[in-house]
Design a protein around this motif. Sequence first.
Motif, PDB file in Angstrom:
ATOM      1  N   TYR A  97       0.973  -1.222  -0.035  1.00 11.43           N
ATOM      2  CA  TYR A  97      -0.151   0.100   0.269  1.00 11.43           C
ATOM      3  C   TYR A  97       0.992   0.976  -0.121  1.00 11.43           C
ATOM      4  CZ  TYR A  97      -2.721  -3.287   1.496  1.00 11.43           C
ATOM      5  OH  TYR A  97      -3.231  -4.904   2.014  1.00 11.43           O
ATOM      6  N   GLY A  98       0.619   2.253  -0.650  1.00 12.27           N
ATOM      7  CA  GLY A  98       0.779   3.530  -0.355  1.00 12.27           C
ATOM      8  C   GLY A  98       1.698   4.043   1.063  1.00 12.27           C
ATOM      9  N   PRO A  99       1.737   5.442   0.781  1.00 10.40           N
ATOM     10  CA  PRO A  99       2.797   5.659   1.933  1.00 10.40           C
ATOM     11  C   PRO A  99       1.570   6.052   2.809  1.00 10.40           C
ATOM     12  CG  PRO A  99       3.440   7.016   0.501  1.00 10.40           C
ATOM     13  CD  PRO A  99       2.582   5.252  -0.269  1.00 10.40           C
ATOM     14  N   VAL A 100      -0.148   6.817   2.285  1.00  9.72           N
ATOM     15  CA  VAL A 100      -0.532   7.554   3.456  1.00  9.72           C
ATOM     16  C   VAL A 100      -1.368   6.438   3.932  1.00  9.72           C
ATOM     17  CG1 VAL A 100      -2.995   9.096   2.526  1.00  9.72           C
ATOM     18  CG2 VAL A 100      -1.029   9.643   1.815  1.00  9.72           C
ATOM     19  N   PHE A 101      -1.702   5.830   2.998  1.00 12.24           N
ATOM     20  CA  PHE A 101      -2.498   4.582   4.320  1.00 12.24           C
ATOM     21  C   PHE A 101      -1.597   4.011   5.341  1.00 12.24           C
ATOM     22  CE2 PHE A 101      -3.958   0.495   5.270  1.00 12.24           C
ATOM     23  CZ  PHE A 101      -5.315   0.674   6.268  1.00 12.24           C
ATOM     24  N   VAL A 102      -0.193   3.963   4.598  1.00 10.21           N
ATOM     25  CA  VAL A 102       1.077   3.224   5.993  1.00 10.21           C
ATOM     26  C   VAL A 102       0.310   4.514   7.352  1.00 10.21           C
ATOM     27  CG1 VAL A 102       3.899   2.683   6.444  1.00 10.21           C
ATOM     28  CG2 VAL A 102       2.332   2.231   4.460  1.00 10.21           C
ATOM     29  N   LEU A 103       0.393   6.394   6.884  1.00 10.12           N
ATOM     30  CA  LEU A 103       0.539   6.919   7.816  1.00 10.12           C
ATOM     31  C   LEU A 103      -0.399   6.604   8.852  1.00 10.12           C
ATOM     32  CD1 LEU A 103       1.699   9.846   6.260  1.00 10.12           C
ATOM     33  CD2 LEU A 103       3.216   8.520   7.581  1.00 10.12           C
ATOM     34  N   LEU A 104      -1.767   6.278   8.000  1.00 11.68           N
ATOM     35  CA  LEU A 104      -3.024   5.965   8.285  1.00 11.68           C
ATOM     36  C   LEU A 104      -2.791   4.885   9.841  1.00 11.68           C
ATOM     37  CD1 LEU A 104      -5.393   6.651   5.972  1.00 11.68           C
ATOM     38  CD2 LEU A 104      -5.360   7.680   8.189  1.00 11.68           C
ATOM     39  N   ALA A 105      -2.555   3.623   9.219  1.00  6.88           N
ATOM     40  CA  ALA A 105      -2.145   2.742   9.871  1.00  6.88           C
ATOM     41  C   ALA A 105      -1.040   2.641  11.198  1.00  6.88           C
ATOM     42  CB  ALA A 105      -1.957   1.344   8.845  1.00  6.88           C
ATOM     43  N   ALA A 106      -0.501   3.973  10.928  1.00  6.14           N
ATOM     44  CA  ALA A 106       0.516   4.225  12.271  1.00  6.14           C
ATOM     45  C   ALA A 106      -0.649   4.964  13.158  1.00  6.14           C
ATOM     46  CB  ALA A 106       2.002   4.695  11.932  1.00  6.14           C
ATOM     47  N   PHE A 107      -1.041   5.986  12.451  1.00  6.00           N
ATOM     48  CA  PHE A 107      -1.494   6.515  13.490  1.00  6.00           C
ATOM     49  C   PHE A 107      -2.620   5.866  14.914  1.00  6.00           C
ATOM     50  CE2 PHE A 107      -5.716   9.188  14.236  1.00  6.00           C
ATOM     51  CZ  PHE A 107      -5.894  10.057  14.332  1.00  6.00           C
ATOM     52  N   ALA A 108      -3.842   5.039  13.410  1.00  4.32           N
ATOM     53  CA  ALA A 108      -4.479   3.709  14.429  1.00  4.32           C
ATOM     54  C   ALA A 108      -3.176   3.056  15.802  1.00  4.32           C
ATOM     55  CB  ALA A 108      -5.180   2.862  13.042  1.00  4.32           C
ATOM     56  N   VAL A 109      -2.603   2.907  15.146  1.00  5.42           N
ATOM     57  CA  VAL A 109      -1.893   1.945  16.425  1.00  5.42           C
ATOM     58  C   VAL A 109      -1.363   3.033  17.334  1.00  5.42           C
ATOM     59  CG1 VAL A 109       0.570   0.663  17.070  1.00  5.42           C
ATOM     60  CG2 VAL A 109      -0.433   0.702  14.485  1.00  5.42           C
ATOM     61  N   GLY A 110      -1.073   3.675  16.942  1.00  8.16           N
ATOM     62  CA  GLY A 110      -0.945   5.094  18.291  1.00  8.16           C
ATOM     63  C   GLY A 110      -1.884   5.704  18.663  1.00  8.16           C
ATOM     64  N   LEU A 111      -3.390   5.107  18.448  1.00  5.15           N
ATOM     65  CA  LEU A 111      -4.938   5.803  18.499  1.00  5.15           C
ATOM     66  C   LEU A 111      -5.002   4.642  19.670  1.00  5.15           C
ATOM     67  CD1 LEU A 111      -7.119   7.622  18.883  1.00  5.15           C
ATOM     68  CD2 LEU A 111      -7.787   7.019  16.773  1.00  5.15           C
ATOM     69  N   GLY A 112      -5.373   3.654  19.020  1.00  4.88           N
ATOM     70  CA  GLY A 112      -4.846   2.207  20.181  1.00  4.88           C
ATOM     71  C   GLY A 112      -4.978   1.684  20.419  1.00  4.88           C
ATOM     72  N   GLY A 113      -3.741   1.643  20.468  1.00  2.00           N
ATOM     73  CA  GLY A 113      -2.617   1.072  21.433  1.00  2.00           C
ATOM     74  C   GLY A 113      -2.504  -0.033  21.364  1.00  2.00           C
ATOM     75  N   GLY A 114      -3.385  -0.888  21.667  1.00  2.00           N
ATOM     76  CA  GLY A 114      -3.397  -1.942  21.940  1.00  2.00           C
ATOM     77  C   GLY A 114      -4.422  -2.912  20.533  1.00  2.00           C
ATOM     78  N   LEU A 115      -3.751  -3.847  20.202  1.00  2.78           N
ATOM     79  CA  LEU A 115      -4.359  -4.923  18.560  1.00  2.78           C
ATOM     80  C   LEU A 115      -6.312  -4.320  18.896  1.00  2.78           C
ATOM     81  CD1 LEU A 115      -4.197  -6.448  16.330  1.00  2.78           C
ATOM     82  CD2 LEU A 115      -5.038  -8.196  17.779  1.00  2.78           C
ATOM     83  N   THR A 116      -6.792  -4.469  19.613  1.00  2.00           N
ATOM     84  CA  THR A 116      -8.286  -4.508  19.954  1.00  2.00           C
ATOM     85  C   THR A 116      -8.160  -2.627  19.335  1.00  2.00           C
ATOM     86  OG1 THR A 116      -8.892  -6.039  21.214  1.00  2.00           O
ATOM     87  CG2 THR A 116     -10.499  -4.388  21.439  1.00  2.00           C
ATOM     88  N   GLY A 117      -7.674  -1.950  20.233  1.00  2.00           N
ATOM     89  CA  GLY A 117      -8.011  -0.690  19.897  1.00  2.00           C
ATOM     90  C   GLY A 117      -7.641   0.024  18.311  1.00  2.00           C
ATOM     91  N   THR A 118      -6.058  -0.697  17.929  1.00  2.00           N
ATOM     92  CA  THR A 118      -5.603  -0.243  16.330  1.00  2.00           C
ATOM     93  C   THR A 118      -6.743  -0.902  15.646  1.00  2.00           C
ATOM     94  OG1 THR A 118      -3.926  -0.925  17.238  1.00  2.00           O
ATOM     95  CG2 THR A 118      -4.555  -0.305  14.766  1.00  2.00           C
ATOM     96  N   ILE A 119      -7.199  -1.885  15.554  1.00  8.55           N
ATOM     97  CA  ILE A 119      -8.725  -2.676  14.522  1.00  8.55           C
ATOM     98  C   ILE A 119      -9.579  -1.892  14.845  1.00  8.55           C
ATOM     99  CG2 ILE A 119     -10.324  -4.618  14.405  1.00  8.55           C
ATOM    100  CD1 ILE A 119      -6.892  -4.848  13.557  1.00  8.55           C
ATOM    101  N   VAL A 120     -10.400  -1.693  16.438  1.00  9.07           N
ATOM    102  CA  VAL A 120     -11.637  -0.223  16.121  1.00  9.07           C
ATOM    103  C   VAL A 120     -11.042   0.696  15.128  1.00  9.07           C
ATOM    104  CG1 VAL A 120     -12.612   0.980  17.895  1.00  9.07           C
ATOM    105  CG2 VAL A 120     -12.299  -1.304  17.952  1.00  9.07           C
ATOM    106  N   ALA A 121      -9.417   1.120  15.029  1.00 12.03           N
ATOM    107  CA  ALA A 121      -9.397   2.568  14.423  1.00 12.03           C
ATOM    108  C   ALA A 121      -9.466   2.815  13.153  1.00 12.03           C
ATOM    109  CB  ALA A 121      -7.950   3.331  15.794  1.00 12.03           C
ATOM    110  N   LEU A 122      -8.805   1.089  12.557  1.00  6.69           N
ATOM    111  CA  LEU A 122      -8.282   1.226  11.160  1.00  6.69           C
ATOM    112  C   LEU A 122      -9.834   1.044  10.610  1.00  6.69           C
ATOM    113  CD1 LEU A 122      -5.859  -1.593  11.403  1.00  6.69           C
ATOM    114  CD2 LEU A 122      -5.940   0.024  10.235  1.00  6.69           C
TER     115      LEU A 122
END
Length: 499
Positions: A156-181
């Motif tokens: 995937y392109g860099p914009v989505f990688v940035l969004l995925a990294a943002f989801a990781v930072g926002l969600g913390g753990g796996l469950t929170g990351t999935i919710v953010a995504l």
Amino acid sequence: MTAPGPPGSAGSVGSLAASGARYVGLAGAVLLAVAGYLGGALPDAPYGATPVSIWRAPDGPATLTCWLVGTALLVGAWWSLRDGAPSTRWAYVTAGLWALPLLFTPPLGSRDVYSYACQGWTYAHGVDPYAVGVAAAGCPWLDTVAPIWRDTPAPYGPVFVLLAAFAVGLGGGLTGTIVALRVIAVAGLLLAALCLPGLARAAGVPTRRAAWLALAGPLVGVHLVGGAHNDAVMLGLLLCGLLIVVRRPGRPTALLLAGALLGLAVTVKATAVVVVPFAVLAGVRRPYTLRALVRDGGWLTGGLVGAVLVTSVVSGLGFGWVGGLTHSGDSEQWTSPPTAVGFVVDYAGALVGRDPQAVPVVRAVALLLLVGVLVVLWLRSLRQLHDARVVSRVAVGSQAPATPARVEASGALRGAALALVATVVLSPVFHPWYATWPLALLALTALRTTWYVLPAAVAAFLALPDGTNLARFTKAPGALAMTALLLTVLVRAALRQRN
């Protein structure tokens, strides 16, 4: 919207049928959500499951029954109103109602969202996701990722990688990351929903039909909402860019902005690039001269290139994502027509003691053919838009003559829709959610619906709730059936041309 009539009137019958479809579809969505809780793509779900092994699991019969019945109900309800919902508002409310149960389920139909999470984690921890796979990066959620994607770089392109990294930072753990995504995916769908009415009016099709076909389909609810696929973000940016183009053709500032949005769509998923040449046609101020194409197309292309360059530089990832695209075809399934033809050639070779290894060859030929088809579609769209004899009535069910602007918007969007159809058909791999790409634009342009609604309905049955792909277990018969279907379509098309 059909006016209500006395009991037994046509309007009353139509309203009752629509209400019935709404609640049948809602029942289907609820059953799909239940199937997700019983046997969705949970983090600890086993890999390599088969329909038989799923059936033999403790909740297997209930899982498969809820999934298949729910899918059938949702597909049937969507199909029953394929010519248009009673009103645009009714279509939006019903699509939202159907999506609501799927917002709160475990991931459905695919494990890709776990790959997104690990790719975001990789980038957030200073590792280039285009240089190594998530296994080598040390993602703590590696066991949730499908084995085939653990050692491959991010496609995937860099914009989505940035969004995925943002989801990781926002969600913390796996469950929170999935919710953010999932929230990010829903935001993409909401952006698409916001743009659909304007595009439908520009193209001269009923908004009630466009909204229904593009948003209420089972592939949208299951895979874009439940599966949180990044295709939702790509579609939102793509439709937003196209809306600006058709509303403000020939205006440099608008074209720069539209190009930037299309560039962001490309840097989410590179597939969006096939729409860009048709967006250029929509953005050209009449008449369609070479000078106008260079002038207005230059503004749009400048916005696109600028967005790609800025996001690639700001992310620090450069253009490594282009190389990652080569791994998207690692999976071989008969649902891709070129792959199916390659399988059949290999089967035929095995009958005479040969091993042709035809799949990569046929895939390469198909990609070359795709380039040719895209060029032909663009030239045909240009000719139609330039020709004063272009059809003057494009509104479905309308007797009002089309304005020049409406003819141009419809022609350019139709070309973009067919470009996405060709991309899906000729790509080396096909997953059910890929059908949402052309579906969104065909809903805005096609006069007849069955030819593209039917394949989308069939695709809804290809995946099970835990991500098991039924194409894996029907390789030979599926390849033969797909090849036969392809030959039938080609023969019919040739006969039609001769007549």
